[in-house]
Structure formats: structure tokens, C-alpha cells
Scaffold this active site. Structure first.
Site, PDB file in Angstrom:
ATOM      1  CB  ALA A 132       4.049 -10.016 -45.477  1.00 17.73           C
ATOM      2  NE  ARG A 163       1.725 -12.771 -55.618  1.00 13.97           N
ATOM      3  CZ  ARG A 163       2.176 -12.693 -54.702  1.00 13.97           C
ATOM      4  NH1 ARG A 163       3.311 -13.238 -53.991  1.00 13.97           N
ATOM      5  NH2 ARG A 163       1.403 -12.032 -53.414  1.00 13.97           N
ATOM      6  CD  GLU A 197      -3.790 -11.582 -50.941  1.00 12.78           C
ATOM      7  OE1 GLU A 197      -3.160 -12.583 -51.196  1.00 12.78           O
ATOM      8  OE2 GLU A 197      -3.456 -10.988 -50.223  1.00 12.78           O
ATOM      9  CG  HIS A 232       7.158 -10.920 -53.867  1.00 18.86           C
ATOM     10  ND1 HIS A 232       7.004  -9.648 -52.605  1.00 18.86           N
ATOM     11  CD2 HIS A 232       6.149 -11.663 -53.355  1.00 18.86           C
ATOM     12  CE1 HIS A 232       5.979  -9.839 -52.125  1.00 18.86           C
ATOM     13  NE2 HIS A 232       5.414 -11.157 -52.426  1.00 18.86           N
ATOM     14  CE  LYS A 275      21.811  -9.875 -42.747  1.00 19.14           C
ATOM     15  NZ  LYS A 275      21.268 -10.417 -44.030  1.00 19.14           N
ATOM     16  CB  SER A 277       4.938 -16.449 -48.074  1.00 21.77           C
ATOM     17  OG  SER A 277       4.314 -15.375 -47.729  1.00 21.77           O
ATOM     18  CB  SER A 331      13.387 -12.758 -35.287  1.00 22.21           C
ATOM     19  OG  SER A 331      13.906 -11.469 -36.326  1.00 22.21           O
ATOM     20  CG  HIS A 368       4.088  -8.692 -55.728  1.00 16.81           C
ATOM     21  ND1 HIS A 368       3.280  -7.915 -56.416  1.00 16.81           N
ATOM     22  CD2 HIS A 368       3.500  -9.166 -54.777  1.00 16.81           C
ATOM     23  CE1 HIS A 368       2.307  -7.831 -55.720  1.00 16.81           C
ATOM     24  NE2 HIS A 368       2.100  -8.911 -54.559  1.00 16.81           N
ATOM     25  CG  ASP A 400      22.557 -13.694 -44.473  1.00 14.19           C
ATOM     26  OD1 ASP A 400      22.865 -13.393 -45.852  1.00 14.19           O
ATOM     27  OD2 ASP A 400      22.198 -12.883 -43.991  1.00 14.19           O
ATOM     28  NE  ARG A 447       5.096 -16.816 -51.857  1.00 13.89           N
ATOM     29  CZ  ARG A 447       4.368 -15.846 -51.545  1.00 13.89           C
ATOM     30  NH1 ARG A 447       3.383 -15.904 -50.876  1.00 13.89           N
ATOM     31  NH2 ARG A 447       4.732 -14.527 -51.792  1.00 13.89           N
TER      32      ARG A 447
END
Ligand code: SIN
Length: 524
Positions: free
Chosen positions: A46, A293, A118, A355, A35, A395, A12, A246, A225, A390
Site C-alpha cells: 500500500a 475511484r 486523496e 485493486h 503465507k 482499507s 499477517s 484503481h 484463500d 471503497r
């Protein structure tokens, strides 16, 4: 077995909620499984933001964004996926998150989102809600999901396994049929029962696996999972060696690591060692703290190894001279103050922490996995956007875009989908006399998994360490699988079963790949 729905969404966060909303808008019946409570997701942790593109007069474009993503991805990105994200993502961010869901992004004087900078981005293009962007997005998504008449929300259910034919068929002759996913078995910790949730299409949006590492910015629920269930169902899984660290998690001995957002460095925070030297001059003299990163995390790791110190420091004073820290970074300031640290007076101790998982269940541009009937989106999926490392703030965007596209593709397929015949699929079978689960054993096993991955499959890897880790976890995996079949189910046991399988996927991939690239770095 439950009555079938059109789309079962497992997870979710931004990917799961976006998929559920899009499919429901298109008229599909959706069951969304969380979950924990609906809003308790990794998305809500985040801080930094989501890419929204800088205004065109500032020279930003989808081409420039695509080239930044590919630059960070160290030559392993899938070009068409990157293009798709760069073209569709910022548009969806604006039309869906800002205009439709009214996510409270920080606005400029013209009343539109005011982007921030960023690391490794060539433009100020990150939409943010102070430094709690994920929480703002999750809150808006959860509210919309709860209100939608076509979505049924089920909370606090754990994924046990995907239901597939022929594997779960009662008729042995079905072994000749092609594989098809028909939903999932779900465990309810309150009742101790497992239910079969049938669906014409299933979307995995279960997030990542940061909790497999001793030090992580992720919540304890990030146990892989969905990845484990997809692997057991024989979906193609790729790029498991690429676990991103990170660079800046708050370092307080004995405490879980707390993320200190990338946006701090984007706005000018500097990394220094105990002597106050800006050591990035030695590792990335051109980009300094704004290097990708993987580069910054390795630099910190090497600086700590060379100095023998347990951490380095993030100096926020260059920002404090320009910005009101409390106004722009309230989450970071609260986390520091809770530990008695005052960023106005002192540099903040930081270390890298696990991360983000850049690998995952391989999907196409529409979120289809290699298993018919199964889609995936978000951190559990590998779209090819992230390659070997990434770029910051991609994300949430990737979860949004692939959540949308996966939902649209799944709904398109519904017309051609027949439900499994009644009685074809087996019911869940409990062990006759289950052993009780012992929380101490589970804690001990987690300790071994988490310290093994941190020490042997972390920021810097060698073949010898990976071989050792594989051997250490081999026996543990065998014991856990036996225990799973004989014990009474619990959420803790299911998570442990996922964790050990994902740990082995990471180790195998890391061992098989001798080439250092992005966040997989081997010194041998
Ligand atoms: C951060 O705020 O640094 C995290 C953002 C991300 O991982 O993309």
C-alpha cells in the site's frame, strides 16, 4: 493435530498483526500464520496512506469522514460500521500506530503527522510515510509481533481448509451439533505435509483476491484463500460483485501493473489523453480527478474505448511545480524510472487495474462471522464500511479497527469456550497414490481465470458476458476440484482451487445483481 492455542490468526497484514498483538496484550496465546515471510503482505504494497483526521481547526470531524465514506460507497454502506470506523479508526491510528509502534509517518513542523489529500476526501487527513506507508506500517507491526512473548509466528504455510465440527468430526452422530470452527488445516510446501492447527477462536485475515484479474495492483499471493475456505465452511459471504479498480496503475505492455498512488491526484496530478486533453471534464466536471475511484476508472475505460488507445496519461507537472517529487513520491518515481519514464519530462501512461475486494465474509461490528468460533478482519471481511465502492485509504484503517475489535471479542469469548474432546476431529488424509501436479496446467488454468474475469467481469459488465464467463469457468472448476482430490498438494494447486471458487462467487453475484452501483457497473 497441534496443541490448541487461544487464537489462531491466518494472515499477517495489518488486520492479522493488529489482531495478534491485541489478543496477546490481553493475555491470550496466539499463533500467527503467514503465507509467505511475515512481512510479505498486500499491506506492505500500500502506497498512499491511512486516515488520521485533519486537525480540528481545519474543520475535519468523524461526521465529515463518515459522510465521505458513505458518498464513495454509493448508498450501500452499513451506517453503524462507517460511524465506528470514523470514530475509532483515527484514534487507533494515532495511539497504536504512531505513538506505540512509532510508525515513521511524515511529520509537520509541530512534530505530529502531516496529513496529505486523496481523492473524494473533503479534508487533508491521510497520514503517510512518503509513498510507502503500507511498508512502514508492516515493518513496525512485524517487529512488534516477533517480539511479543504470547505470539508464535509460523511462516510459509498455506491455508487448506478451516477445521469445523461436525464436518471434520470422526463421530457421525455429531452431525446434529451446531457448526463450530476449531482452527485450520495448513500445508507446509517445504515438507509437503498438512498439519491441523487447533484453536479456541480463529481469525481470518488472509487479504483479498486481486490476482484473479489479469491486471492488478496486488501481489500474486492475493488469491482469495480465506474467502474460499470460509465459503466451503458455509460462512455467509456478501457483496462479491463489488471489485474495485484503481484508476492509475502504470501501463507498460507485457509487464505487471504497478500502483501509482491516489495521493498523486490528491496533490494535483491530472489525467490527460494522448492529445493532452483533460477528459475528466466530460465525466466528472465538478470533482475531476478527485471523483471516487469507480467514476474515474470508468471514465478512463470509456476514454480508452472511444480513442482506441491502450492507456491514458497521468501528468505530474502540476505537482512538480510545487513539490519535490523525489522527496514525496520516491516509490512512484523509482517505478517510472525503472521503465525509462521520467515524470519531470513526460506524462506517465496509466490504466485501471483490479485493486480491492469490497465484498467478503460478512462480519458484525466485532468481527464475528456467521460461523461460531470464526472471526474475520481486513480485506477478506465485509464489515459494510465500503458499500459498493471503497474510499481511498480506508482499507488499512478498517484492518486495524476490526483486527483490534475482533481480537477483543475473541478473547472475551475464551472463558466460555471448551476445547474439542481429544480424538473428536479427524486427521488430514492424503490421497493414497497422488498424481503429480503439472505447473503448465496450473498456469494455463490461471490464464483462463484471469483473462475471463478481466474481460467479462471487469470495469464494465453485461449479462451476456457474465453468462459466458460462468459457463467457461464451470467446467474448469469441476476439473480443478477433481485434481485437488487426486493430486499431491502444492501451494500452486491450493491457490488455484481458491481462485476458481472466488471467481465463481464474483460471477454469480455480478450476474444476480442487475443494478449498476459503485464498482459493479452493467451496461445492460
Ligand atoms: C493508493 O495509494 O492509491 C492506494 C490506497 C488505497 O487503496 O486506499
Amino acid at each position: 493435530m497441534n496443541r490448541s492455542v487461544d487464537l489462531l490468526v491466518l494472515g499477517s497484514g495489518i488486520a492479522g498483526c493488529s489482531a495478534a498483538l491485541r489478543a496477546a496484550d490481553l493475555g491470550a496465546s496466539v499463533m500467527l500464520v503467514a503465507k509467505d515471510d511475515l512481512g510479505a503482505t498486500n499491506t506492505s504494497w500500500a502506497q498512499g496512506g491511512i486516515i488520521g483526521l485533519a486537525p480540528p481547526e481545519e474543520g475535519d470531524s468523524s461526521n465529515l469522514l463518515a459522510s465521505d465514506i458513505e458518498g464513495a460507497g454509493a448508498g450501500l454502506c452499513r451506517t453503524e460500521a462507517v460511524r465506528l470506523l470514523a470514530e475509532e479508526g483515527p484514534r487507533l491510528c494515532r495511539t497504536f500506530l504512531w505513538e506505540r509502534l512509532a510508525v515513521p509517518f511524515d511529520l509537520g513542523t509541530n512534530g505530529t503527522p502531516a496529513p496529505t489529500a486523496e481523492a473524494a476526501h473533503s479534508a487533508r487527513r491521510i497520514y503517510h510515510a512518503k509513498d510507502a506507508t503500507g511498508l512502514a506500517i508492516q515493518t513496525a507491526l512485524s517487529e512488534a509481533v516477533r517480539k511479543h512473548p504470547n505470539i508464535r509466528v509460523r511462516e510459509r504455510l498455506c491455508l487448506v481448509d478451516l477445521i469445523t465440527s461436525p464436518h471434520h468430526c470422526v463421530d457421525p452422530v455429531r452431525v446434529y451439533d451446531p457448526i463450530q470452527v476449531h482452527g485450520a488445516f495448513l500445508f507446509d510446501p517445504d515438507t509437503g505435509e498438512v498439519e491441523g492447527a487447533l484453536a479456541k477462536r480463529t481469525m481470518l485475515a488472509t487479504g483479498g483476491l486481486g490476482y484473479l484479474y489479469l491486471h492488478t495492483t496486488n501481489p500474486p499471493s492475493a488469491t482469495g484463500d480465506g474467502l474460499a475456505a470460509a465459503y466451503r465452511a458455509s460462512a455467509r459471504i456478501v457483496n462479491c460483485e463489488y471489485v474495485q479498480f484503481h484508476p492509475t496503475a502504470l501501463y507498460v505492455p507485457g509487464k505487471p501493473r504497478t500502483l501509482l498512488t491516489e495521493a498523486l491526484r490528491g496533490e494535483g496530478a491530472q489525467l490527460v489523453n494522448r492529445k493532452g486533453e483533460r477528459f475528466m471534464t466530460r465525466f466528472a466536471p465538478d470533482q475531476m480527478e478527485l471523483a471516487p475511484r469507480d467514476v474515474v476508472s470508468r471514465a478512463i475505460f470509456q476514454e480508452m474505448a472511444a480513442s482506441g488507445e491502450a492507456c491514458v496519461y497521468l501528468d505530474l507537472s502540476p505537482l512538480a511545480a510545487r513539490l519535490d517529487l523525489d522527496q514525496h513520491f520516491p516509490t512512484v518515481l523509482a517505478a517510472c524510472r525503472a521503465e525509462g519514464l521520467d515524470p519531470h519530462r513526460q506524462a506517465i501512461p496509466v490504466v485501471p487495474a483490479a485493486h480491492y475486494f469490497c465484498g467478503g465474509v460478512l462480519v458484525d461490528l466485532d468481527g464475528r462471522t456467521s460461523l461460531p468460533g470464526l472471526f474475520a478482519a481486513g480485506e477478506v471481511a465485509c464489515t459494510g464500511v465500503h458499500g459498493a465502492n471503497r474510499l481511498a485509504s480506508t482499507s488499512l484503517l478498517e484492518g486495524l479497527v476490526w483486527g483490534f475489535r475482533g481480537a477483543e471479542a475473541a478473547v472475551r469469548e475464551l472463558r466460555a469456550t471448551a476445547l474439542p474432546e481429544p480424538g473428536l476431529l479427524a486427521q488430514w488424509r492424503k490421497p493414497e497414490e497422488p498424481e503429480p501436479t503439472d505447473p503448465l496446467l496450473i498456469d494455463q488454468d490461471w490464464g483462463l481465470i484471469r483473462s475471463t474475469l478481466w474481460n467479462y467481469a471487469g470495469i464494465v459488465r453485461t449479462g451476456a458476458r457474465l453468462v459466458r464467463a460462468k459457463a467457461d469457468l464451470h467446467y474448469l472448476a469441476h476439473r480443478i476440484e477433481r485434481f485437488y482430490h487426486e493430486a499431491s498438494l502444492s501451494r500452486e494447486l491450493l491457490e488455484l482451487r481458491s481462485g476458481i471458487l472466488c471467481a465463481r462467487l464474483i460471477l454469480n453475484a455480478a450476474l444476480q445483481n442487475p443494478e449498476s452501483r459503485g464498482c459493479h457497473y452493467r451496461v445492460d
